[in-house]
Design a protein around this motif. Structure first.
Motif, PDB file in Angstrom:
ATOM      1  N   GLU A   1      39.739 -29.088 -28.097  1.00  0.00           N
ATOM      2  CA  GLU A   1      41.190 -29.058 -27.914  1.00  0.00           C
ATOM      3  C   GLU A   1      41.600 -27.755 -27.226  1.00  0.00           C
ATOM      4  OE1 GLU A   1      43.655 -31.025 -28.263  1.00  0.00           O
ATOM      5  OE2 GLU A   1      45.455 -29.798 -28.578  1.00  0.00           O
ATOM      6  N   ARG A  18      40.758 -27.968 -23.637  1.00  0.00           N
ATOM      7  CA  ARG A  18      41.684 -28.856 -22.927  1.00  0.00           C
ATOM      8  C   ARG A  18      43.014 -28.138 -22.672  1.00  0.00           C
ATOM      9  NH1 ARG A  18      45.637 -31.999 -23.370  1.00  0.00           N
ATOM     10  NH2 ARG A  18      46.094 -31.398 -25.513  1.00  0.00           N
ATOM     11  N   ILE A  34      44.639 -20.541 -32.723  1.00  0.00           N
ATOM     12  CA  ILE A  34      45.541 -20.115 -31.642  1.00  0.00           C
ATOM     13  C   ILE A  34      44.865 -19.028 -30.809  1.00  0.00           C
ATOM     14  CG2 ILE A  34      47.779 -19.057 -31.125  1.00  0.00           C
ATOM     15  CD1 ILE A  34      48.008 -21.845 -32.298  1.00  0.00           C
ATOM     16  N   GLN A  88      42.233 -20.386 -28.501  1.00  0.00           N
ATOM     17  CA  GLN A  88      42.842 -21.119 -27.382  1.00  0.00           C
ATOM     18  C   GLN A  88      43.232 -20.169 -26.247  1.00  0.00           C
ATOM     19  OE1 GLN A  88      46.321 -23.449 -28.510  1.00  0.00           O
ATOM     20  NE2 GLN A  88      47.230 -22.979 -26.527  1.00  0.00           N
TER      21      GLN A  88
END
Lengths: 247, 394
Positions: B5, B8, B315, B318
């Motif tokens: 994720e 992505r 977070i 990411q």
């Protein structure tokens, strides 16, 4: 009504420290949200209802008192543990929807499952099923900007419920919608509350909306000034459902 | 799954801000490309110089006054032709000993002239240094003994002075003295932009007369035995030190010269790489900057992700991935440009450039590391955002 306590707050307070000045936003709130309950949280701006919502949802921590969500004391949890508690126990619906742009409805709904570690196929299945329940089974791959306001809020509701939470916290869920759309969204929330047994706690300014709740909690200046449950037990003034009523 | 994720989302974020991503990458691209290119030039130069030293011939021993070290000043030579004889006796074969006394001089033929290096040498030079004469002949013993005014021209000098006729047999004027051309060297070509055919050899005796000196600059010996080359060097140095008290001589082998040159060029390559590394660092600051912007822009998204259960780490990862993706793509493009640039430089300029795998690996590794180092602060900031504050952000 009742059942087991989904959230329990005992003398909970929250004080903000801004530039060395202490601002008390909540000053000793005691309340219990039972499984399957339907609660309207009302009060004027600055009364502390948003702060209370954030605390009940585990987004924030109290500076005093005892807060237990899903059987776990918030003060004893680390940030990752609190994140996991939110993921498993709470669903949020916001006034401004807060959908991710450039992301399809089904992916938006599946987002909480990503952080639960569910694999992609199951995520999509569960998200699609949830979108079906909110009446958007035909809009799986639409992006937020291709959806109407009411549809966007339905996507947000599906996202809040895809993890099977025990409590759904809705902050002015109809605030950005016209009255017809708002009413439909409200009906959907009530229907999901009735069907799945998720407790619904809704912050609202709207007296008519609040009137539909089973229980009303009015706040002012950081304290609960009226709780239709507690009031009905203590003194019978259950009918006063208006904003800030009971003071 | 969470990583997938994060991947992505990170690539999606870069796509959504194409122009910004590209400009941010540009800093990294330029940094990596210059590291690759400059290291290639440094490495190529080193290889060329080493080939040249090796091309001097094997088993070579250079005897020079002073110490051959990085940073030591060259000494004035007290060596004379008597020393050369002594060295010849130590070696046991005067035919293996060569000398040079070199100076820049203008060589004229008619109206044409060329400023070149004029070297006074012995007839042994072709043996010791493996030089070949293409036309005519090299010096003879008697040319040297009698100080005969004869010259062998480098290929370039011959072309400049005698563009349309054979040089051998012609007269040239070296610093005001007439010499007869008796040979022309086989061309050596260019290296590092220097024309290696731009020289003239004359008998060392004639050169000494020309320059008004009894000295020779250096003595070179082709050792008969590779195994005992160091021992031979020590014996020569001992002999010369005895003859010239107060001067310390050095006998250095090709390996030692290669070592010293390698050190110098290695330092040069390192300095070039470091300078290029600075631009990579500046690129990294750009990445850091744009990541802070990205975090600020997506504050509400961060708040929402936290509300639905993202941990601070989720977070952080990411945003860190986003930064690493920026620098890794920038690194790959920079590598391609650096390699292309190196090939271009090698093709169209006299500067040699050799791309090495280690420089590619280093440049890519550093750019990825830059992404991590400069992405950590923005990523941590994102991870620590208070969800309540983040959700309220505009």
């Amino acid at each position: 009504m009742s059942g087991t306590a989904a959230i329990e707050a005992v003398d909970v307070s929250r004080t903000y420290h801004l530039d060395g000045v202490s601002v008390p936003a909540l000053r000793g709130v005691t309340l219990t949200v039972s499984a399957g309950d339907y609660v309207a949280l009302i009060g004027p701006s600055g009364s502390g209802k948003s702060t209370l919502m954030h605390l009940l949802g585990g987004l924030d921590r109290p500076t005093g008192g005892r807060l237990v969500i899903g059987g776990r004391a918030v003060s004893e949890l680390s940030p990752p543990e609190l994140a996991r508690l939110r993921n498993e126990t709470i669903g949020f619906v916001f006034q401004a929807f807060h959908l991710l742009p450039r992301t399809s409805a089904v992916d938006n709904v599946a987002l909480p499952l990503v952080y639960r570690g569910v694999n992609a196929r199951q995520r999509r299945e569960r998200a699609a099923a949830m979108l079906g329940r909110v009446g958007l089974g035909h809009r799986l791959d639409h992006r937020p900007n291709q959806l109407s306001g009411g549809e966007q809020q339905r996507v947000a509701i599906a996202r809040a419920l895809v993890t099977d939470p025990t409590v759904l916290l809705a902050d002015e869920p109809t605030g950005n919608l016209d009255s017809t759309t708002g009413a439909a969204v409200l009906e959907l929330l009530e229907q999901l509350n009735a069907e799945s047994g998720v407790a619904l706690v809704m912050v609202t300014h709207d007296a008519e909306v609040a009137a539909r709740a089973r229980r009303r909690i009015a706040m002012r200046d950081g304290v609960v000034v009226a709780d239709s449950d507690a009031d009905s037990a203590a003194s019978p003034i259950t009918g006063s459902a208006g904003a800030g009523g009971g003071s | 799954m969470r990583l997938a994720e994060a991947w992505r989302v990170a690539s999606d974020a870069l796509r959504a801000n194409r122009m910004r991503s590209l400009l941010t990458m540009l800093g990294v691209i330029i940094g990596v490309a210059s590291v690759v290119l400059l290291v290639a030039i440094g490495t190529g130069t080193k290889q060329t110089v080493e080939q040249q030293v090796e091309g001097l011939g094997s088993n070579l021993l250079l005897v020079v006054p002073g110490r051959l070290d990085v940073g030591s000043a060259p000494a004035v030579s007290p060596l004379t032709l008597q020393d050369v004889e002594v060295v010849g006796r130590v070696v046991g074969d005067p035919g293996r000993v060569a000398v040079t006394v070199a100076s820049g001089a203008t060589v004229r033929a008619g109206t044409r002239q060329d400023f070149t290096t004029v070297q006074g040498v012995l007839e042994t030079t072709p043996t010791v240094f493996a030089r070949e004469v293409a036309r005519g002949r090299y010096l003879s013993r008697s040319d040297v003994d009698t100080g005969r005014r004869v010259a062998i021209l480098g290929d370039s000098v011959a072309r400049i002075l005698f563009p349309d006729r054979e040089a051998v047999g012609q007269q040239v004027n070296v610093a005001g003295v007439r010499f007869r051309v008796i040979g022309v060297f086989a061309p050596l070509g260019q290296s590092l932009g220097v024309d290696r055919d731009d020289e003239v050899h004359i008998p060392v005796t004639a050169a000494q007369r020309l320059y008004g000196t009894q000295r020779v600059d250096a003595i070179a010996v082709k050792a008969p035995d590779r195994e005992r080359i160091d021992e031979l060097g020590q014996r020569i140095v001992a002999e010369l030190n005895g003859r010239h008290p107060g001067t310390e001589f050095s006998a250095v082998t090709q390996e030692q010269i290669l070592g010293v040159l390698g050190d110098i060029l290695g330092i040069l390559t390192g300095v070039l790489a470091a300078i290029a590394g600075i631009s990579l660092l500046v690129g990294g600051v750009g990445v850091s900057n744009i990541m802070l912007v990205s975090v600020r822009e997506r504050t509400r998204e961060i708040g929402l992700r936290k509300a639905v259960g993202a941990r601070p780490r989720d977070i952080g990862v990411q945003f860190l991935l986003e930064a690493v993706l920026l620098t890794a793509i920038g690194g790959l493009v920079g590598m391609a440009l650096g390699v292309g640039g190196a090939l271009l430089v090698a093709a169209v300029s006299p500067i040699p450039a050799a791309v090495t795998w280690w420089s590619l690996a280093l440049a890519f590794g550093v750019s990825a590391a830059v992404g991590i180092i400069f992405g950590v602060v923005p990523a941590q900031r994102a991870g620590r955002l208070d969800p309540v504050v983040a959700l309220r952000a505009e």
